[in-house]
Design a protein around this motif. Structure first.
Motif, PDB file in Angstrom:
ATOM      1  N   GLN A  15      -0.169  -9.147 -10.467  1.00  0.00           N
ATOM      2  CA  GLN A  15       1.050  -9.659  -9.738  1.00  0.00           C
ATOM      3  C   GLN A  15       1.939  -8.951  -9.499  1.00  0.00           C
ATOM      4  N   SER A  16       2.506  -8.053 -10.727  1.00  0.00           N
ATOM      5  CA  SER A  16       3.698  -7.231 -10.775  1.00  0.00           C
ATOM      6  C   SER A  16       3.270  -6.130  -9.833  1.00  0.00           C
ATOM      7  N   GLY A  17       1.869  -5.693  -9.732  1.00  0.00           N
ATOM      8  CA  GLY A  17       1.778  -4.600  -8.634  1.00  0.00           C
ATOM      9  C   GLY A  17       1.873  -5.280  -7.163  1.00  0.00           C
ATOM     10  N   PHE A  18       1.563  -6.588  -7.113  1.00  0.00           N
ATOM     11  CA  PHE A  18       2.105  -7.099  -5.656  1.00  0.00           C
ATOM     12  C   PHE A  18       3.463  -6.804  -5.330  1.00  0.00           C
ATOM     13  N   GLU A  19       4.275  -7.409  -6.485  1.00  0.00           N
ATOM     14  CA  GLU A  19       5.821  -7.440  -6.251  1.00  0.00           C
ATOM     15  C   GLU A  19       6.091  -5.869  -5.971  1.00  0.00           C
ATOM     16  N   VAL A  20       5.676  -4.873  -6.593  1.00  0.00           N
ATOM     17  CA  VAL A  20       6.211  -3.731  -6.451  1.00  0.00           C
ATOM     18  C   VAL A  20       5.903  -3.267  -4.951  1.00  0.00           C
ATOM     19  N   GLU A  21       4.721  -3.618  -4.596  1.00  0.00           N
ATOM     20  CA  GLU A  21       4.247  -3.311  -3.242  1.00  0.00           C
ATOM     21  C   GLU A  21       5.362  -4.032  -2.126  1.00  0.00           C
ATOM     22  N   ASP A  22       5.847  -5.180  -2.433  1.00  0.00           N
ATOM     23  CA  ASP A  22       6.751  -5.847  -1.402  1.00  0.00           C
ATOM     24  C   ASP A  22       7.967  -5.280  -1.631  1.00  0.00           C
ATOM     25  N   VAL A  23       8.473  -4.599  -2.574  1.00  0.00           N
ATOM     26  CA  VAL A  23       9.673  -3.837  -2.810  1.00  0.00           C
ATOM     27  C   VAL A  23       9.700  -2.606  -2.038  1.00  0.00           C
ATOM     28  N   LEU A  24       8.426  -2.061  -2.130  1.00  0.00           N
ATOM     29  CA  LEU A  24       8.100  -0.823  -1.348  1.00  0.00           C
ATOM     30  C   LEU A  24       8.100  -0.961   0.137  1.00  0.00           C
ATOM     31  N   ARG A  25       7.752  -2.067   0.485  1.00  0.00           N
ATOM     32  CA  ARG A  25       7.555  -2.262   1.932  1.00  0.00           C
ATOM     33  C   ARG A  25       8.959  -2.611   2.526  1.00  0.00           C
ATOM     34  N   ALA A  26       9.843  -3.133   1.528  1.00  0.00           N
ATOM     35  CA  ALA A  26      11.297  -3.514   2.092  1.00  0.00           C
ATOM     36  C   ALA A  26      11.937  -1.984   2.196  1.00  0.00           C
ATOM     37  N   LEU A  27      11.485  -1.145   1.301  1.00  0.00           N
ATOM     38  CA  LEU A  27      12.572   0.159   1.161  1.00  0.00           C
ATOM     39  C   LEU A  27      11.943   1.042   2.090  1.00  0.00           C
ATOM     40  N   SER A  29      12.980   8.927  -3.750  1.00  0.00           N
ATOM     41  CA  SER A  29      12.698   9.098  -5.150  1.00  0.00           C
ATOM     42  C   SER A  29      12.468   7.614  -5.610  1.00  0.00           C
ATOM     43  N   CYS A  30      13.257   6.765  -5.363  1.00  0.00           N
ATOM     44  CA  CYS A  30      12.912   5.329  -5.766  1.00  0.00           C
ATOM     45  C   CYS A  30      11.525   4.833  -5.333  1.00  0.00           C
ATOM     46  N   LYS A  31      11.457   5.015  -3.852  1.00  0.00           N
ATOM     47  CA  LYS A  31      10.038   4.774  -3.361  1.00  0.00           C
ATOM     48  C   LYS A  31       8.804   5.346  -4.020  1.00  0.00           C
ATOM     49  N   HIS A  32       9.202   6.674  -4.333  1.00  0.00           N
ATOM     50  CA  HIS A  32       7.968   7.421  -5.158  1.00  0.00           C
ATOM     51  C   HIS A  32       7.662   6.930  -6.402  1.00  0.00           C
ATOM     52  N   ASP A  33       8.417   6.679  -7.133  1.00  0.00           N
ATOM     53  CA  ASP A  33       8.506   5.892  -8.511  1.00  0.00           C
ATOM     54  C   ASP A  33       7.780   4.477  -8.321  1.00  0.00           C
ATOM     55  N   LEU A  34       8.323   3.820  -7.297  1.00  0.00           N
ATOM     56  CA  LEU A  34       7.952   2.333  -7.278  1.00  0.00           C
ATOM     57  C   LEU A  34       6.146   2.708  -6.728  1.00  0.00           C
ATOM     58  N   LYS A  35       5.803   3.540  -6.106  1.00  0.00           N
ATOM     59  CA  LYS A  35       4.566   3.671  -5.647  1.00  0.00           C
ATOM     60  C   LYS A  35       3.716   4.115  -6.896  1.00  0.00           C
TER      61      LYS A  35
END
Length: 122
Positions: A26-38, A46-52
């Protein structure tokens, strides 16, 4: 020496590992959602890279937790099966006929004769 194997705690730990894997997934899905928004924001590269990287780590950890849970369950099943087989062997071995032998053994200067006498007297 007797090893006491408690199957229920193993099942419980295995279930906890599966629940933890769902939380991590679920936390992986949440990170994916944040990535989609960014994705549209270029200044957060750099934030997108770290989130990925975090997203990939979450998926990898999920897979490892599921694998660990399955392995723990398999160990429990194998132990149960081996213990059952051992119990059956012990029960069937006690039904064998053991003839008694009478006589004396000559002492040979070592403790081999004592071991043989013990075996024969059983």
């Amino acid at each position: 020496m007797q090893i006491v194997f408690q199957r229920e705690p193993i099942r419980q730990v295995s279930a906890e590992l599966l629940a933890l894997s769902k939380t991590v997934r679920q936390s992986g899905f949440e990170v994916e959602d944040v990535l989609r928004a960014l994705r549209l924001e270029t200044e957060f590269e750099s934030c997108k890279h770290d989130l990925k990287r975090q997203e990939e780590n979450a998926y990898l950890l999920t897979a490892r937790l599921v694998s660990l849970s399955n392995a723990l369950n398999e160990i429990g099943r194998l132990y149960d099966r081996i213990e059952s087989a051992n119990e059956e062997r012990l029960e069937s071995a006690s039904n064998f006929y053991r003839p008694s032998v009478s006589g004396t053994l000559r002492q040979s200067g070592n403790d081999t004769h004592m071991r043989l006498e013990r075996i024969l007297s059983q």
